[in-house]
Scaffold this motif. Structure first.
Motif, PDB file in Angstrom:
ATOM      1  N   UNK A   1       0.849  -1.201   0.000  1.00 60.70           N
ATOM      2  CA  UNK A   1       0.000   0.000   0.000  1.00 60.70           C
ATOM      3  C   UNK A   1       0.880   1.245   0.000  1.00 60.70           C
ATOM      4  N   UNK A   2       0.360   2.373  -0.470  1.00 61.56           N
ATOM      5  CA  UNK A   2       1.088   3.625  -0.280  1.00 61.56           C
ATOM      6  C   UNK A   2       1.314   3.860   1.220  1.00 61.56           C
ATOM      7  N   UNK A   3       2.490   4.214   1.597  1.00 57.15           N
ATOM      8  CA  UNK A   3       3.043   4.516   2.933  1.00 57.15           C
ATOM      9  C   UNK A   3       3.942   3.388   3.434  1.00 57.15           C
ATOM     10  N   UNK A   4       3.677   2.132   3.005  1.00 55.63           N
ATOM     11  CA  UNK A   4       4.551   1.025   3.408  1.00 55.63           C
ATOM     12  C   UNK A   4       5.990   1.283   2.962  1.00 55.63           C
ATOM     13  N   UNK A   5       6.146   1.865   1.758  1.00 54.49           N
ATOM     14  CA  UNK A   5       7.488   2.077   1.214  1.00 54.49           C
ATOM     15  C   UNK A   5       8.296   3.028   2.096  1.00 54.49           C
ATOM     16  N   UNK A   6       7.613   4.037   2.657  1.00 56.89           N
ATOM     17  CA  UNK A   6       8.320   5.023   3.469  1.00 56.89           C
ATOM     18  C   UNK A   6       8.554   4.514   4.879  1.00 56.89           C
ATOM     19  N   UNK A   7       7.525   3.905   5.471  1.00 58.10           N
ATOM     20  CA  UNK A   7       7.633   3.445   6.854  1.00 58.10           C
ATOM     21  C   UNK A   7       8.762   2.430   7.002  1.00 58.10           C
ATOM     22  N   UNK A   8       8.817   1.465   6.099  1.00 61.66           N
ATOM     23  CA  UNK A   8       9.791   0.380   6.280  1.00 61.66           C
ATOM     24  C   UNK A   8      11.092   0.609   5.532  1.00 61.66           C
TER      25      UNK A   8
ATOM     26  N   UNK B   1      18.709   6.790   0.487  1.00 64.40           N
ATOM     27  CA  UNK B   1      20.145   6.480   0.533  1.00 64.40           C
ATOM     28  C   UNK B   1      20.646   6.050  -0.842  1.00 64.40           C
ATOM     29  N   UNK B   2      19.925   5.132  -1.485  1.00 62.73           N
ATOM     30  CA  UNK B   2      20.409   4.622  -2.769  1.00 62.73           C
ATOM     31  C   UNK B   2      20.157   5.599  -3.913  1.00 62.73           C
ATOM     32  N   UNK B   3      19.099   6.384  -3.835  1.00 64.02           N
ATOM     33  CA  UNK B   3      18.911   7.442  -4.835  1.00 64.02           C
ATOM     34  C   UNK B   3      20.109   8.398  -4.797  1.00 64.02           C
ATOM     35  N   UNK B   4      20.498   8.798  -3.588  1.00 65.32           N
ATOM     36  CA  UNK B   4      21.635   9.724  -3.453  1.00 65.32           C
ATOM     37  C   UNK B   4      22.945   9.089  -3.892  1.00 65.32           C
ATOM     38  N   UNK B   5      23.012   7.776  -3.798  1.00 64.25           N
ATOM     39  CA  UNK B   5      24.228   7.060  -4.229  1.00 64.25           C
ATOM     40  C   UNK B   5      24.277   6.850  -5.738  1.00 64.25           C
ATOM     41  N   UNK B   6      23.230   7.272  -6.444  1.00 62.82           N
ATOM     42  CA  UNK B   6      23.223   7.166  -7.898  1.00 62.82           C
ATOM     43  C   UNK B   6      22.544   5.930  -8.455  1.00 62.82           C
ATOM     44  N   UNK B   7      21.888   5.157  -7.581  1.00 58.14           N
ATOM     45  CA  UNK B   7      21.198   3.952  -8.046  1.00 58.14           C
ATOM     46  C   UNK B   7      19.876   4.312  -8.724  1.00 58.14           C
ATOM     47  N   UNK B   8      19.400   3.403  -9.568  1.00 61.15           N
ATOM     48  CA  UNK B   8      18.061   3.531 -10.159  1.00 61.15           C
ATOM     49  C   UNK B   8      17.100   2.794  -9.236  1.00 61.15           C
ATOM     50  N   UNK B   9      16.216   3.537  -8.576  1.00 58.89           N
ATOM     51  CA  UNK B   9      15.341   2.976  -7.550  1.00 58.89           C
ATOM     52  C   UNK B   9      13.893   3.067  -8.008  1.00 58.89           C
ATOM     53  N   UNK B  10      13.180   1.943  -7.929  1.00 59.58           N
ATOM     54  CA  UNK B  10      11.762   1.909  -8.311  1.00 59.58           C
ATOM     55  C   UNK B  10      10.943   1.311  -7.180  1.00 59.58           C
ATOM     56  N   UNK B  11       9.829   1.965  -6.867  1.00 61.25           N
ATOM     57  CA  UNK B  11       8.860   1.427  -5.913  1.00 61.25           C
ATOM     58  C   UNK B  11       7.645   0.952  -6.697  1.00 61.25           C
ATOM     59  N   UNK B  12       7.310  -0.318  -6.526  1.00 56.92           N
ATOM     60  CA  UNK B  12       6.134  -0.921  -7.151  1.00 56.92           C
ATOM     61  C   UNK B  12       5.108  -1.190  -6.060  1.00 56.92           C
ATOM     62  N   UNK B  13       3.941  -0.563  -6.167  1.00 57.96           N
ATOM     63  CA  UNK B  13       2.906  -0.673  -5.139  1.00 57.96           C
ATOM     64  C   UNK B  13       1.751  -1.503  -5.693  1.00 57.96           C
ATOM     65  N   UNK B  14       1.176  -2.374  -4.860  1.00 60.26           N
ATOM     66  CA  UNK B  14       0.241  -3.387  -5.358  1.00 60.26           C
ATOM     67  C   UNK B  14      -1.230  -3.044  -5.154  1.00 60.26           C
ATOM     68  N   UNK B  15      -1.528  -2.024  -4.349  1.00 57.98           N
ATOM     69  CA  UNK B  15      -2.916  -1.561  -4.212  1.00 57.98           C
ATOM     70  C   UNK B  15      -2.871  -0.093  -3.852  1.00 57.98           C
ATOM     71  N   UNK B  16      -4.032   0.538  -3.781  1.00 57.51           N
ATOM     72  CA  UNK B  16      -4.086   1.978  -3.496  1.00 57.51           C
ATOM     73  C   UNK B  16      -4.364   2.278  -2.026  1.00 57.51           C
ATOM     74  N   UNK B  17      -4.519   1.250  -1.204  1.00 54.41           N
ATOM     75  CA  UNK B  17      -4.791   1.504   0.209  1.00 54.41           C
ATOM     76  C   UNK B  17      -6.184   2.062   0.466  1.00 54.41           C
TER      77      UNK B  17
END
Length: 297
Positions: free
Chosen positions: A13-20, A27-43
């Motif tokens: 759900x939206x918010x799980x990505x930030x909480x956990x 951290x990895x965005x700032x390190x130059x990594x390509x970061x993707x969050x895939x969310x499975x429902x809208x909460x």
């Protein structure tokens, strides 16, 4: 030629990505990594904090899911991350609510997803993005939410099959180097709770065992997020229908007003791939030991 680090985090759900995993994302965005969050429902089945958006809930306007897309965009922007992606497209599957509720019986609930369709959609995303590292949940899904357990089941199988010829229509095969579960260690949680000195009015501390944690011995990896805590706090505040950050900036609460510490490390269990780094201690980098990957640490 070294490839950029690519990290895929699959959340319910939206918010799980930030909480956990919010600090890990930043951290990895700032390190130059390509970061993707895939969310499975809208909460859609969530409760709402405060009066401003209270009528969006399921038994009133049933508009919460759409609003939480906005919150997720804001949170990921605060973390510096790419805009969100949704499994099967935004709104394909619905928040299932807690086990035994009427929400879990709705045909579009994520727990009732056609297994082949959901798995094929996830395999397609993995093969498209080609992440060396994938993050999901443990079998309990952290705190036992059916959607989190569904994510665990789907991601585990998708990581296994995306390197095979199963789902030939889902693009070229791709072998994930490392697969992790996001977890909270018991000792870190206890020390975080012990450090709380005052709480906002109406909040309470959790009773023993009320917040999920895992034994320290199971943790393989710990990411220090002290350098990105401000970004994580801003992302938590972006999920304002679901999360309140205490004035101290050191705690947050969901709609139940149970205080939880904003921890200084985000912890993981490596369940696929070889651990990198010092054999005597925990990894401090999700990409440790991944060959042919540009390291920025």
């Amino acid at each position: 030629m070294t490839e950029p680090q690519r990290l895929l985090l699959v959340h319910a759900h939206p918010d799980d990505e930030t909480i956990t995993t919010g600090g890990t994302i930043a951290h990895y965005v700032r390190a130059g990594a390509e970061v993707t969050v895939l969310t499975c429902s809208l909460g859609e089945e969530g409760e709402v904090i405060g009066e401003t958006w209270a009528d969006l809930v399921v038994d009133r306007a049933d508009q919460l899911g759409g609003y939480r897309i906005l919150e997720l965009h804001r949170a990921l922007a605060a973390l510096g991350c790419n805009p969100p992606r949704f499994l099967g497209g935004a709104g394909r599957w619905r928040d299932s609510g807690m086990a035994g509720t009427s929400a879990a019986r709705k045909p579009r609930a994520f727990v009732n997803a056609d297994r082949d369709e959901a798995l094929g959609a996830l395999v397609t995303v993995i093969r498209e993005l080609r992440p060396q590292v994938v993050v999901g949940y443990d079998p309990e899904g952290g705190y036992g939410h059916p959607d989190h357990q569904q994510v665990h089941s789907l991601v585990t199988e998708a990581v296994e099959v995306c390197g095979t010829e199963v789902y030939p229509d889902a693009g070229a095969t791709w072998e994930v180097s490392k697969f992790y579960w996001t977890v909270t260690g018991h000792d870190q949680l206890q020390s975080g709770l012990a450090a709380i000195d005052e709480l906002p009015a109406g909040w309470r501390l959790p009773v023993d065992g009320e917040l999920p944690s895992v034994p320290e011995s199971t943790i393989t990896t710990s990411i220090d997020i002290r350098g990105v805590l401000d970004a994580k706090r801003e992302a938590l505040r972006a999920h304002a229908t679901q999360v309140t950050v205490a004035p101290s900036g050191n705690e947050y609460a969901l709609s139940n007003d149970i205080a939880q510490p904003i921890l200084l490390d985000e912890q993981y269990v490596l369940v696929r791939g070889e651990p990198g780094g010092d054999a005597t201690g925990r990894e401090t980098d999700l990409f440790a030991g991944v060959l042919g990957c540009a390291s920025h640490h």
